[in-house]
Design a protein around this motif. Structure first.
Motif, PDB file in Angstrom:
ATOM      1  N   ALA A 120     126.790 -17.339 111.592  1.00  0.00           N
ATOM      2  CA  ALA A 120     126.622 -18.797 111.699  1.00  0.00           C
ATOM      3  C   ALA A 120     127.976 -19.487 111.772  1.00  0.00           C
ATOM      4  N   SER A 121     128.945 -19.013 110.999  1.00  0.00           N
ATOM      5  CA  SER A 121     130.244 -19.690 111.029  1.00  0.00           C
ATOM      6  C   SER A 121     130.942 -19.460 112.366  1.00  0.00           C
ATOM      7  N   CYS A 122     130.747 -18.279 112.948  1.00  0.00           N
ATOM      8  CA  CYS A 122     131.351 -18.022 114.263  1.00  0.00           C
ATOM      9  C   CYS A 122     130.717 -18.922 115.331  1.00  0.00           C
ATOM     10  N   VAL A 123     129.405 -19.068 115.251  1.00  0.00           N
ATOM     11  CA  VAL A 123     128.744 -19.946 116.221  1.00  0.00           C
ATOM     12  C   VAL A 123     129.273 -21.372 116.057  1.00  0.00           C
ATOM     13  N   GLN A 127     131.384 -23.799 118.837  1.00  0.00           N
ATOM     14  CA  GLN A 127     130.857 -25.079 119.329  1.00  0.00           C
ATOM     15  C   GLN A 127     131.861 -26.216 119.151  1.00  0.00           C
ATOM     16  N   SER A 128     132.638 -26.173 118.065  1.00  0.00           N
ATOM     17  CA  SER A 128     133.652 -27.219 117.900  1.00  0.00           C
ATOM     18  C   SER A 128     134.909 -26.634 117.266  1.00  0.00           C
ATOM     19  N   PRO A 129     135.708 -25.999 118.124  1.00  0.00           N
ATOM     20  CA  PRO A 129     136.914 -25.314 117.631  1.00  0.00           C
ATOM     21  C   PRO A 129     137.863 -26.280 116.921  1.00  0.00           C
ATOM     22  N   GLY A 130     138.412 -25.842 115.827  1.00  0.00           N
ATOM     23  CA  GLY A 130     139.395 -26.646 115.092  1.00  0.00           C
ATOM     24  C   GLY A 130     138.768 -27.705 114.211  1.00  0.00           C
ATOM     25  N   LYS A 131     137.442 -27.845 114.268  1.00  0.00           N
ATOM     26  CA  LYS A 131     136.837 -28.976 113.563  1.00  0.00           C
ATOM     27  C   LYS A 131     135.952 -28.585 112.386  1.00  0.00           C
ATOM     28  N   CYS A 154     135.065 -16.020 121.278  1.00  0.00           N
ATOM     29  CA  CYS A 154     135.936 -16.328 122.421  1.00  0.00           C
ATOM     30  C   CYS A 154     135.116 -16.549 123.687  1.00  0.00           C
ATOM     31  N   SER A 155     134.163 -15.669 123.945  1.00  0.00           N
ATOM     32  CA  SER A 155     133.348 -15.823 125.159  1.00  0.00           C
ATOM     33  C   SER A 155     132.620 -17.152 125.150  1.00  0.00           C
ATOM     34  N   GLU A 156     132.060 -17.480 123.997  1.00  0.00           N
ATOM     35  CA  GLU A 156     131.284 -18.706 123.899  1.00  0.00           C
ATOM     36  C   GLU A 156     132.194 -19.928 124.017  1.00  0.00           C
ATOM     37  N   THR A 157     133.361 -19.870 123.396  1.00  0.00           N
ATOM     38  CA  THR A 157     134.309 -20.982 123.504  1.00  0.00           C
ATOM     39  C   THR A 157     134.704 -21.185 124.965  1.00  0.00           C
ATOM     40  N   LYS A 158     134.971 -20.068 125.641  1.00  0.00           N
ATOM     41  CA  LYS A 158     135.363 -20.118 127.049  1.00  0.00           C
ATOM     42  C   LYS A 158     134.254 -20.729 127.906  1.00  0.00           C
ATOM     43  N   TYR A 226     147.694 -24.921 112.892  1.00  0.00           N
ATOM     44  CA  TYR A 226     146.839 -25.641 111.935  1.00  0.00           C
ATOM     45  C   TYR A 226     147.140 -27.141 111.970  1.00  0.00           C
ATOM     46  N   ASN A 227     148.427 -27.449 111.948  1.00  0.00           N
ATOM     47  CA  ASN A 227     148.817 -28.860 111.949  1.00  0.00           C
ATOM     48  C   ASN A 227     148.429 -29.554 113.250  1.00  0.00           C
ATOM     49  N   GLY A 228     148.349 -28.757 114.318  1.00  0.00           N
ATOM     50  CA  GLY A 228     147.949 -29.342 115.599  1.00  0.00           C
ATOM     51  C   GLY A 228     146.432 -29.372 115.767  1.00  0.00           C
ATOM     52  N   GLY A 229     145.702 -29.012 114.725  1.00  0.00           N
ATOM     53  CA  GLY A 229     144.237 -29.043 114.795  1.00  0.00           C
ATOM     54  C   GLY A 229     143.653 -27.935 115.660  1.00  0.00           C
ATOM     55  N   LYS A 230     144.416 -26.874 115.844  1.00  0.00           N
ATOM     56  CA  LYS A 230     143.934 -25.763 116.670  1.00  0.00           C
ATOM     57  C   LYS A 230     143.188 -24.754 115.798  1.00  0.00           C
ATOM     58  N   GLN A 231     142.270 -24.035 116.436  1.00  0.00           N
ATOM     59  CA  GLN A 231     141.435 -23.114 115.675  1.00  0.00           C
ATOM     60  C   GLN A 231     142.126 -21.768 115.442  1.00  0.00           C
ATOM     61  N   ILE A 232     142.007 -21.283 114.221  1.00  0.00           N
ATOM     62  CA  ILE A 232     142.548 -19.960 113.895  1.00  0.00           C
ATOM     63  C   ILE A 232     141.388 -19.118 113.350  1.00  0.00           C
ATOM     64  N   ILE A 233     141.239 -17.929 113.898  1.00  0.00           N
ATOM     65  CA  ILE A 233     140.173 -17.030 113.418  1.00  0.00           C
ATOM     66  C   ILE A 233     140.798 -15.669 113.124  1.00  0.00           C
ATOM     67  N   LEU A 234     140.488 -15.157 111.956  1.00  0.00           N
ATOM     68  CA  LEU A 234     141.115 -13.903 111.534  1.00  0.00           C
ATOM     69  C   LEU A 234     140.050 -12.940 111.032  1.00  0.00           C
ATOM     70  N   SER A 235     140.361 -11.651 111.123  1.00  0.00           N
ATOM     71  CA  SER A 235     139.469 -10.686 110.489  1.00  0.00           C
ATOM     72  C   SER A 235     140.319  -9.687 109.728  1.00  0.00           C
ATOM     73  N   ALA A 236     139.709  -9.042 108.751  1.00  0.00           N
ATOM     74  CA  ALA A 236     140.419  -8.013 107.985  1.00  0.00           C
ATOM     75  C   ALA A 236     139.405  -7.102 107.323  1.00  0.00           C
ATOM     76  N   ASP A 237     139.907  -5.981 106.784  1.00  0.00           N
ATOM     77  CA  ASP A 237     138.982  -5.066 106.108  1.00  0.00           C
ATOM     78  C   ASP A 237     138.738  -5.455 104.660  1.00  0.00           C
ATOM     79  N   SER A 238     139.502  -6.435 104.162  1.00  0.00           N
ATOM     80  CA  SER A 238     139.214  -6.926 102.813  1.00  0.00           C
ATOM     81  C   SER A 238     139.537  -8.414 102.749  1.00  0.00           C
ATOM     82  N   SER A 239     139.198  -9.031 101.618  1.00  0.00           N
ATOM     83  CA  SER A 239     139.407 -10.469 101.505  1.00  0.00           C
ATOM     84  C   SER A 239     140.909 -10.752 101.414  1.00  0.00           C
TER      85      SER A 239
END
Ligand code: ADP
Ligand code: MG
Length: 439
Positions: A120-123, A127-131, A154-158, A226-239
């Motif tokens: 849900a968070s990815c969707v 839909q509204s990157p950075g927001k 990425c595909s959906e954003t594109k 971040y300061n420019g209101g751009k979206q950042i998405i990260l993944s990792a194997d732990s928190s």
């Protein structure tokens, strides 16, 4: 030849290519069109850049062989966007276009209790990157769908924001590019590349651990975006908090947005995933087979998919129908698919012996030149000598993702052309591998 004849021949070629390489066959092969078939060349039209990329990377050889078998002469094959369908906009920063996997979409992602929030968070972000959630941080064990979701965003954003500039890369790639930028004295070029995007997606950021200088650079990239209101998405194997030796200031920033965990799938989700993956390959597996596979494999969806691939390969090479009986035999290892004689183990054995390195090193996170090169050579050889996909090869070499493997294959391919010594080494290794007695 009439248009009709060309289309018939093309349909035969597609059928033959499917038979030659069932593992990489997808249901949407039926949507490809023939743009040109004449003399020695076949040009195939595809709906978008992601499928073009997939076909070029995975299916070129099987289509060439198929075309040769059907037409009786040598045919070169290329895949391009079908201009009759809507052309996708080319980014001004050509090299920045992320290589997205056509299978990794939201449509192909099975949602269940273990991944509902992450999905849900990815969707929402697409839909509204950075927001909405910034940064969005996904974490979970290997093989639970993090990379799949990142591609889908990425595909959906594109799709929604055609002009959006997206950078998608593995953390390993980020670090490598940073190091090359320093070596080449072009840090500002590097910074421009990463600080001017609309969405930055970095997969497997646990790779930043113990890389102080890269962490520093990443910190500044993060702030600028971040300061420019751009979206950042990260993944990792732990928190964020659990990643060892990650700087405190990065941990706190990663926690600013939404941190979302993916758990191992429940039984029902696993059954649905097997069915989804089968459908994607144009197969139907009955519910009892899907249940049998879901019962056998628990923790890792990549393995779930691997089981299906094995079953499929056994069915096509033995010409038998997919039944529960066959599934049991194939997955208990009682029958093996023909034409799969060379395994990744044969390759790693020869390569480790040649370079005098340990398998554990190839599978580790070490990235000194003495380890990286043999590892990349393994990937390259596995790609060329076996039927394994980029994902599967990455899985055998320390759980690396498919973009890392793709990058390695390109690099070695390039080195082979530029450096006669590399060419000789590869030739020698190939000879040894193909001579190994296979059981
Ligand atoms: P990770 O990045 O977490 O290691 P991946 O995203 O590479 O895992 O997923 C491994 C494989 O499992 C991929 O082929 C992916 O498509 C599949 N997969 C994972 N989760 C799901 C899901 N919920 N639905 C469908 N396929 C999934
Ligand atoms: Mg991954």
């Amino acid at each position: 030849m009439s248009v009709r004849e060309v289309e018939n021949i093309f349909a035969d070629i597609v059928e033959r290519a499917k038979a030659l390489d069932p593992v990489n066959t997808r249901k949407w092969f039926d949507n490809m069109t023939v743009k040109h078939l004449n003399g020695g060349s076949l040009e195939i039209g595809c709906p978008d850049e992601a499928t073009v990329q997939y076909l070029r990377d995975n299916c070129k050889n099987s289509f060439m062989h198929a075309a040769q078998q059907i037409t009786g002469h040598l045919v070169s094959v290329d895949f391009n966007i079908d201009t009759n369908k809507k052309p996708s906009r080319k980014s001004v920063l050509g090299s920045c276009e992320p290589k997205l996997h056509p299978d990794y979409t939201f449509d192909n992602f099975v949602v269940g209790p273990s991944n509902r929030l992450a999905h849900a968070s990815c969707v929402a972000v697409s839909q509204s990157p950075g927001k909405t959630y910034n940064p969005l941080f996904l974490y979970g064990n290997s093989g639970l769908g993090k990379t799949h979701l990142l591609h889908a965003v990425c595909s959906e954003t594109k799709r929604k924001f055609e002009k959006a500039v997206i950078q998608f890369l593995s953390c390993e790639d980020f670090v490598n590019r940073f190091i090359s930028a320093i070596e080449e004295g072009d840090l500002s070029g590097f910074q421009r590349q990463f600080r001017t995007v609309d969405t930055l997606v970095i997969d497997d950021v646990q790779f930043l651990r113990e890389r102080e200088q890269s962490q520093e650079e990443f910190f500044h990239t993060f702030n600028a975006l971040y300061n420019g209101g751009k979206q950042i998405i990260l993944s990792a194997d732990s928190s964020p908090t659990e990643i060892p030796s990650l700087e405190e200031r990065l941990i706190s920033r990663f926690n600013w947005g939404l941190v979302s965990r993916i758990d191992p799938p429940t039984y029902e989700t696993r059954v649905a995933i097997v069915q989804k993956k089968a459908h994607l390959r144009g197969l139907t597996v009955s519910k009892d087979i899907a249940e049998y596979i879901a019962n056998k494999v628990h923790a890792n969806i990549r393995e779930l998919e691997g089981a299906l691939t094995t079953l499929y390969a056994v069915a096509t090479t033995t010409g038998r129908e997919i039944t529960l009986e066959l599934a049991k035999m194939a997955l208990e290892g009682q029958i093996e698919a023909a034409g799969r004689h060379i395994g990744i183990a044969d390759i790693t054995e020869v390569v480790t012996r040649h370079f005098n390195v340990r398998l554990a090193d190839l599978q580790s996170k070490k990235r000194s030149q003495s380890i990286t090169e043999p590892r990349q050579i393994c990937m390259y050889l596995a790609r060329n000598l076996t039927k394994y996909s980029f994902e599967e090869i990455g899985g055998h070499l320390g759980g690396r993702d498919h973009t890392t493997v793709m990058h390695a294959c390109e690099k070695i391919e390039h080195a082979k052309k530029a450096d006669p010594e590399m060419k000789a080494v590869l030739g020698e290794l190939e000879k040894q591998i193909t001579q190994v007695p296979h059981g």
